[in-house]
Design a protein around this motif. Structure first.
Motif, PDB file in Angstrom:
ATOM      1  N   SER A   1      -1.289  -4.690   5.700  1.00 49.84           N
ATOM      2  CA  SER A   1      -0.771  -3.593   4.893  1.00 49.84           C
ATOM      3  C   SER A   1       0.747  -3.550   5.013  1.00 49.84           C
ATOM      4  O   SER A   1       1.283  -3.499   6.125  1.00 49.84           O
ATOM      5  CB  SER A   1      -1.371  -2.261   5.364  1.00 49.84           C
TER       6      SER A   1
ATOM      7  N   ALA B   1     -10.034  -3.220   5.741  1.00 55.95           N
ATOM      8  CA  ALA B   1     -10.659  -4.244   4.905  1.00 55.95           C
ATOM      9  C   ALA B   1     -10.217  -5.648   5.311  1.00 55.95           C
ATOM     10  O   ALA B   1     -10.532  -6.622   4.636  1.00 55.95           O
ATOM     11  CB  ALA B   1     -10.325  -3.994   3.438  1.00 55.95           C
TER      12      ALA B   1
ATOM     13  N   THR C   1       0.815  -1.210   0.000  1.00 56.17           N
ATOM     14  CA  THR C   1       0.000   0.000   0.000  1.00 56.17           C
ATOM     15  C   THR C   1       0.850   1.262   0.000  1.00 56.17           C
ATOM     16  O   THR C   1       2.066   1.225   0.205  1.00 56.17           O
ATOM     17  CB  THR C   1      -0.895   0.028   1.253  1.00 56.17           C
TER      18      THR C   1
ATOM     19  N   ASP D   1      -8.590   0.483  -0.496  1.00 62.18           N
ATOM     20  CA  ASP D   1      -7.684  -0.498   0.089  1.00 62.18           C
ATOM     21  C   ASP D   1      -6.308  -0.507  -0.563  1.00 62.18           C
ATOM     22  O   ASP D   1      -5.490  -1.385  -0.275  1.00 62.18           O
ATOM     23  CB  ASP D   1      -8.290  -1.896   0.097  1.00 62.18           C
TER      24      ASP D   1
ATOM     25  N   ALA E   1      -6.599  -0.697   3.622  1.00 63.83           N
ATOM     26  CA  ALA E   1      -6.289  -2.126   3.580  1.00 63.83           C
ATOM     27  C   ALA E   1      -6.529  -2.789   4.931  1.00 63.83           C
ATOM     28  O   ALA E   1      -7.157  -3.852   5.015  1.00 63.83           O
ATOM     29  CB  ALA E   1      -4.840  -2.328   3.144  1.00 63.83           C
TER      30      ALA E   1
END
Length: 261
Positions: free
Chosen positions: A237, A233, A187, A224, A230
């Motif tokens: 990450s 969810a 991410t 995300d 992320a």
């Protein structure tokens, strides 16, 4: 033919900001024993949100402790900041092959990176030229933490980092969701921040005192591809973070209006 023996195991320095008695650092240190030779250096009391502070106005104490519950893992307590722990351990115990920080009690996402002591310990490792990884875990709704899934994943990721290395001046900031992860996402740093509020009260003698509080916000909470999105969810990450803070895309623009001397 001369037997040169087994290759040396990598040396892993584990630090944190929650303090040496935190269950998160114990879970991480024990999990990493299968990857390398682990040594722990952590604050003697909680140092959350102290950022990248270095103590220069007073002496520091670096004490071996057997009372923190690390078994055969050498563990040292420091009366200073997370960054202090990395500095002292590196100079007093020898340069590690990797600095690992965490597992923090609570996530470190978005703007949290600017004040997180967990991430600061990794940044200090990076500043010393040592590859570094920070690990944090989202708070549970009931205040409980299950570090087992995160610690197991941390050991796998650390093994990969030791084998492959990291680019210069880049660390990994890793955040685990509160529930068993359903996947992993690489991410970017998101827009999570805290809306600060100030609570003002009076002590028994009528003098004002203040508590800094805040509400967590994230404009990109549903995205995300960000660290915050992320984790929320249910994903792990993994964010590459560069120590170079230069806004390179603005160099020419700022150069166009900065006055001369």
């Amino acid at each position: 033919m001369t037997d040169t023996g087994s290759p040396a195991r990598p040396r892993i320095l584990v630090a944190n900001d929650d303090g040496i008695f935190s269950p998160g650092i114990k879970a991480l240190a024990f999990a990493l024993q299968g990857v390398g030779d682990v040594v722990v250096a952590a604050p003697d009391v909680e140092q959350s949100a102290v950022g990248h502070g270095i103590t220069i106005r007073r002496p520091l104490r670096f004490k071996h402790t057997a009372a923190a519950g690390f078994g055969d893992i050498p563990a040292y307590r420091v009366d200073g900041t997370p960054a202090d722990c990395v500095v002292l351990a590196t100079h007093l115990l020898g340069r590690p092959d990797l600095v690992v920080s965490g597992i923090n009690l609570g996530s470190n996402l978005g703007d949290d990176l600017t004040h997180s002591g967990t991430v600061a310990a990794a940044f200090e490792g990076l500043a010393l030229g040592v590859p570094s990884v920070a690990f944090s875990q989202q708070s549970g709704t009931d205040g409980e933490y299950d570090f087992a899934p995160g610690a197991a994943y941390a050991a796998r990721l650390v093994a990969e980092v030791l084998a492959r290395g990291l680019p210069p001046r880049v660390l990994l900031n890793v955040n685990f969701p509160r529930t068993p992860p359903r996947g992993v996402r690489v991410t970017r740093v998101g827009e999570h921040r805290w809306e600060d509020t100030l609570v003002t009260r009076q002590d028994p003698e009528g003098r004002e005192y203040h508590w800094v509080a805040g509400t967590s916000t994230a404009a990109d909470a549903d995205d995300d591809t960000t660290d915050y999105g992320a984790v929320h969810a249910g994903l792990i990450s993994v964010t590459p973070v560069r120590l170079d803070l230069t806004a390179r895309d603005l160099l020419a623009e700022v150069g166009g209006y900065v006055p001369g001397v």
